[in-house]
Write a protein that holds these residues in place. Structure first.
Motif, PDB file in Angstrom:
ATOM      1  N   PRO A 256       0.807  -1.232   0.000  1.00 28.28           N
ATOM      2  CA  PRO A 256       0.000   0.000   0.000  1.00 28.28           C
ATOM      3  C   PRO A 256       0.836   1.276   0.000  1.00 28.28           C
ATOM      4  O   PRO A 256       0.423   2.289  -0.549  1.00 28.28           O
ATOM      5  CB  PRO A 256      -0.820  -0.110   1.289  1.00 28.28           C
ATOM      6  CG  PRO A 256      -0.809  -1.537   1.655  1.00 28.28           C
ATOM      7  CD  PRO A 256       0.463  -2.113   1.133  1.00 28.28           C
ATOM      8  N   LEU A 257       2.014   1.234   0.615  1.00 27.18           N
ATOM      9  CA  LEU A 257       2.838   2.440   0.720  1.00 27.18           C
ATOM     10  C   LEU A 257       3.933   2.494  -0.337  1.00 27.18           C
ATOM     11  O   LEU A 257       4.746   3.424  -0.337  1.00 27.18           O
ATOM     12  CB  LEU A 257       3.451   2.533   2.128  1.00 27.18           C
ATOM     13  CG  LEU A 257       2.424   2.654   3.268  1.00 27.18           C
ATOM     14  CD1 LEU A 257       3.131   2.748   4.614  1.00 27.18           C
ATOM     15  CD2 LEU A 257       1.506   3.867   3.052  1.00 27.18           C
ATOM     16  N   GLY A 258       3.974   1.515  -1.227  1.00 25.83           N
ATOM     17  CA  GLY A 258       4.947   1.538  -2.309  1.00 25.83           C
ATOM     18  C   GLY A 258       6.377   1.331  -1.867  1.00 25.83           C
ATOM     19  O   GLY A 258       7.308   1.894  -2.459  1.00 25.83           O
ATOM     20  N   LEU A 259       6.583   0.500  -0.848  1.00 26.04           N
ATOM     21  CA  LEU A 259       7.933   0.245  -0.332  1.00 26.04           C
ATOM     22  C   LEU A 259       8.551  -0.913  -1.111  1.00 26.04           C
ATOM     23  O   LEU A 259       8.191  -2.066  -0.921  1.00 26.04           O
ATOM     24  CB  LEU A 259       7.881  -0.083   1.161  1.00 26.04           C
ATOM     25  CG  LEU A 259       7.082   0.889   2.044  1.00 26.04           C
ATOM     26  CD1 LEU A 259       7.196   0.486   3.507  1.00 26.04           C
ATOM     27  CD2 LEU A 259       7.529   2.334   1.838  1.00 26.04           C
ATOM     28  N   ARG A 260       9.499  -0.611  -1.966  1.00 26.37           N
ATOM     29  CA  ARG A 260      10.095  -1.626  -2.843  1.00 26.37           C
ATOM     30  C   ARG A 260      11.434  -2.151  -2.338  1.00 26.37           C
ATOM     31  O   ARG A 260      11.943  -3.144  -2.851  1.00 26.37           O
ATOM     32  CB  ARG A 260      10.269  -1.043  -4.250  1.00 26.37           C
ATOM     33  CG  ARG A 260       8.965  -0.608  -4.900  1.00 26.37           C
ATOM     34  CD  ARG A 260       9.209  -0.019  -6.282  1.00 26.37           C
ATOM     35  NE  ARG A 260       7.975   0.458  -6.891  1.00 26.37           N
ATOM     36  CZ  ARG A 260       7.129  -0.299  -7.582  1.00 26.37           C
ATOM     37  NH1 ARG A 260       7.397  -1.581  -7.761  1.00 26.37           N
ATOM     38  NH2 ARG A 260       6.030   0.216  -8.107  1.00 26.37           N
ATOM     39  N   GLU A 261      12.026  -1.461  -1.369  1.00 21.90           N
ATOM     40  CA  GLU A 261      13.369  -1.833  -0.912  1.00 21.90           C
ATOM     41  C   GLU A 261      13.396  -2.151   0.581  1.00 21.90           C
ATOM     42  O   GLU A 261      14.405  -1.937   1.251  1.00 21.90           O
ATOM     43  CB  GLU A 261      14.361  -0.707  -1.236  1.00 21.90           C
ATOM     44  CG  GLU A 261      14.476  -0.375  -2.713  1.00 21.90           C
ATOM     45  CD  GLU A 261      15.032  -1.529  -3.537  1.00 21.90           C
ATOM     46  OE1 GLU A 261      15.766  -2.366  -2.970  1.00 21.90           O
ATOM     47  OE2 GLU A 261      14.739  -1.600  -4.749  1.00 21.90           O
ATOM     48  N   SER A 306      15.680  -1.378   5.466  1.00 26.77           N
ATOM     49  CA  SER A 306      14.999  -0.472   4.558  1.00 26.77           C
ATOM     50  C   SER A 306      16.010   0.511   3.983  1.00 26.77           C
ATOM     51  O   SER A 306      17.221   0.304   4.077  1.00 26.77           O
ATOM     52  CB  SER A 306      13.859   0.259   5.296  1.00 26.77           C
ATOM     53  OG  SER A 306      13.031   0.975   4.397  1.00 26.77           O
ATOM     54  N   THR A 307      15.536   1.579   3.371  1.00 24.81           N
ATOM     55  CA  THR A 307      16.367   2.657   2.841  1.00 24.81           C
ATOM     56  C   THR A 307      15.832   3.979   3.380  1.00 24.81           C
ATOM     57  O   THR A 307      14.668   4.059   3.801  1.00 24.81           O
ATOM     58  CB  THR A 307      16.320   2.695   1.311  1.00 24.81           C
ATOM     59  OG1 THR A 307      14.982   3.046   0.897  1.00 24.81           O
ATOM     60  CG2 THR A 307      16.714   1.347   0.698  1.00 24.81           C
ATOM     61  N   PRO A 308      16.625   5.054   3.360  1.00 25.46           N
ATOM     62  CA  PRO A 308      16.085   6.353   3.767  1.00 25.46           C
ATOM     63  C   PRO A 308      14.842   6.752   2.978  1.00 25.46           C
ATOM     64  O   PRO A 308      13.890   7.307   3.544  1.00 25.46           O
ATOM     65  CB  PRO A 308      17.257   7.305   3.511  1.00 25.46           C
ATOM     66  CG  PRO A 308      18.475   6.450   3.698  1.00 25.46           C
ATOM     67  CD  PRO A 308      18.088   5.115   3.119  1.00 25.46           C
ATOM     68  N   ALA A 309      14.827   6.459   1.684  1.00 27.58           N
ATOM     69  CA  ALA A 309      13.666   6.815   0.870  1.00 27.58           C
ATOM     70  C   ALA A 309      12.430   6.028   1.290  1.00 27.58           C
ATOM     71  O   ALA A 309      11.336   6.594   1.453  1.00 27.58           O
ATOM     72  CB  ALA A 309      13.968   6.578  -0.608  1.00 27.58           C
ATOM     73  N   ASP A 310      12.567   4.713   1.472  1.00 29.13           N
ATOM     74  CA  ASP A 310      11.428   3.892   1.884  1.00 29.13           C
ATOM     75  C   ASP A 310      10.966   4.240   3.294  1.00 29.13           C
ATOM     76  O   ASP A 310       9.757   4.255   3.578  1.00 29.13           O
ATOM     77  CB  ASP A 310      11.799   2.404   1.819  1.00 29.13           C
ATOM     78  CG  ASP A 310      11.389   1.753   0.504  1.00 29.13           C
ATOM     79  OD1 ASP A 310      11.126   2.484  -0.471  1.00 29.13           O
ATOM     80  OD2 ASP A 310      11.344   0.500   0.449  1.00 29.13           O
TER      81      ASP A 310
END
Length: 424
Positions: A256-261, A306-310
Motif C-alpha cells: 500500500p505504501l509503495g515500499l520496494r526496498e 529499509s532505505t532512507p527513501a522507503d
C-alpha cells in the motif's frame, strides 16, 4: 536499546578528517565476538582509507527535485557535517526531508570508510526499533479489518504463552505498558549472542527466553519499553490471520505504501548497496559491523532492513492518514506523556500505539527512533503525513550522552526546518 541484538557502547575517535584504517566485515570473525558483542551485552544491562567529513551537496542522491536553496539549507548541511566530525561521531549520516512530494537530501561523511562514496537515499540499512512501527502498522491494519481487537488479550490469542501474561492486551503491547519481561535482557539470550553474533534464532520462539518470568508490573499500570512487546504483537497478528508476519508486512504495509526496498531478513546479510554501520573504540580502528549480527534475534522488534527513501514513505503513511481509518488513528494517537522511544527523540516524548509524539520547540511530529550496532534512526512526519523527516547515522550513539545530545539537537533542527512555512 534495540534492534538487531543488544546495543553497543559508542566511543570517541579522532576527527573524520584524518586518514584512518578500518577493519572490513570479512575480517571480523571472532574479533567481533570478543569486542563488539562483549560491549553489546554490557550495554544492554545499562540501557534498556580516507574518511572525509566534507558534506556532499544536498539533493545529490537523486530522486525528486530538491526543495529550497540558500542559507537555511547550508545550516542544516553544516549541522549534519558537524555531527559526523564530532568525537565519536558516525562515519556517515543522511537526512531526508519531504514536503508535499518534494524531497531534499542532506548527507555527510561516507557510506563506506575508505571509499569516499557518499550516503544515498536508496542505500539499505538496518532500521532497528523503527521496525516496531511496522508491527504497529500490521496490527492496526488488522484492527481496521476487524481481524484483531485492541482489547483482545494474549490469553485469547496466544494461550500457549505463560498464564501470568494472559491479561495483557494488544493495546498495552503496542504502547509498552504490558509489563512483559524483555527477552533481549535475559542471560541465556545474551550468552548466545556473545558466543555467536550471527546465531540464527527461531524468531517465533524468542519469548521462550523469558517464559519463566511473570510480569514486571500489572498490565497498563506504567510504561516500560520492552522488545518482547512487538514479538507478541507479530505473533497475535499471525494467529489472527493464519499467515506469516513477513507476508502480512508485504500485503498490509509494503504494497500500500509503495515500499520496494524494505524487507525482514532472517540472516545477517544486507542487500546491496548499503550504508555500512560501524563500531568504534578508543585507540582502535572503526570496525564494520553492518553484517556482524543476525536479524533473527530481533525480528518484529527491530530486524527490518529499509532505505532512507522507503523509511520516509513509510512514516508518512503510518503517522498520516494514508494507511489507517480515522477511528483506528485516534486510538493510535492516544499518547501517554513521558513514554519515550529508544533512544529518545527530539523534544518531549509521549507514547502512542507503536508511534511516538515529539513536541519540539518548533512544533509536533509523530514517529519512531531506533538503534542497533552500526546504526541509529529517527523517522517522523506531520499528522497529515505530507511532511516527513528521517535522520540515519552509521554508528550506534545512544550510550554516549554527549553524542546523543548532539544527535537530538540535530534532529530537532531538521524538524524545525520541516515545520517552517517557507521551506523545509
Amino acid at each position: 536499546m534495540l534492534g538487531v541484538g543488544p546495543p553497543v557502547t559508542p566511543a570517541g575517535r579522532p576527527s573524520p578528517h584524518l586518514r584512518r584504517q578500518y577493519v572490513p566485515v570479512s575480517a571480523l570473525g571472532a574479533r567481533t565476538g570478543r569486542r563488539v558483542v562483549r560491549r553489546a551485552v554490557a550495554a544492554a544491562l545499562v540501557a534498556g582509507a580516507v574518511l572525509t567529513g566534507t558534506a556532499a551537496a544536498p539533493g545529490a542522491a537523486g530522486g525528486p527535485p530538491p526543495v529550497g536553496h540558500g542559507p537555511h539549507d547550508e545550516a542544516l548541511q553544516r549541522a549534519l557535517a558537524e555531527l559526523v566530525a564530532a568525537p565519536g561521531g558516525p562515519p556517515g549520516a543522511i537526512a531526508v526531508l519531504t514536503r508535499d512530494g518534494m524531497r531534499r537530501v542532506y548527507r555527510a561523511g561516507t557510506a563506506e570508510v575508505g571509499t569516499g562514496r557518499p550516503p544515498r537515499a536508496g542505500d539499505h540499512m538496518r532500521i532497528a526499533s523503527a521496525a516496531k512501527a511496522f508491527s504497529g502498522a500490521v496490527a492496526l491494519s488488522l484492527v481496521d479489518r476487524r481481524a484483531l481487537g485492541l482489547d483482545e488479550t494474549i490469553g485469547e490469542r496466544l494461550p500457549h504463552l505463560p498464564v501470568a501474561w494472559h491479561a495483557v492486551t494488544l493495546r498495552q503491547l503496542l504502547r509498552h505498558t504490558s509489563g512483559l519481561p524483555d527477552f533481549s535482557r535475559s542471560k541465556a539470550f545474551q550468552d548466545i549472542v556473545r558466543a555467536d553474533p550471527r546465531h540464527h534464532f527461531e524468531s517465533r520462539r524468542l519469548l521462550d527466553f523469558v517464559a519463566d518470568q511473570g510480569l514486571a508490573f500489572p498490565p497498563g499500570s506504567r510504561y516500560a519499553y520492552s522488545n518482547s512487546d512487538n514479538i507478541a504483537v507479530a505473533l497475535m497478528a499471525e494467529q489472527a490471520t493464519g499467515r506469516p508476519y513477513e507476508s502480512l508486512l508485504r500485503e498490509l504495509v509494503y504494497r500500500p505504501l509503495g515500499l520496494r526496498e524494505t524487507s525482514l531478513p532472517q540472516g545477517y546479510r544486507l542487500p546491496r548497496p548499503y550504508l555500512h554501520g560501524y563500531d568504534t573504540a578508543p585507540g582502535e580502528p572503526p570496525e564494520d559491523v553492518s553484517e556482524a549480527v543476525s536479524a533473527s534475534g530481533a525480528w518484529a522488534s527491530g530486524g527490518i532492513v529499509s532505505t532512507p527513501a522507503d523509511l520516509s514513505a513509510f512514516i508518512g503513511g503510518y503517522a498520516g492518514p494514508g494507511l489507517l481509518t480515522p477511528v483506528t488513528r485516534r486510538a493510535q494517537q492516544d499518547f501517554l506523556p513521558g513514554g519515550a522511544s529508544q533512544p529518545a527523540g527530539p523534544g518531549t516524548n509521549s507514547a502512542g500505539l507503536a508511534l511516538f509524539r515529539y513536541d519540539t520547540r518548533c512544533g509536533t511530529v509523530l514517529g519512531h527512533t531506533g538503534n542497533t550496532p552500526g546504526y541509529t534512526q529517527f523517522a517522523a512526519a506531520t499528522p497529515d503525513g505530507r511532511r516527513t523527516v528521517t535522520v540515519s547515522v552509521t554508528s550506534q550513539v545512544p550510550l554516549d550522552p554527549a553524542l546523543l545530545a548532539r544527535l537530538r539537537t540535530t534532529e530537532e533542527k531538521f524538524v524545525c526546518a520541516l515545520l517552517e512555512h517557507g521551506r523545509p
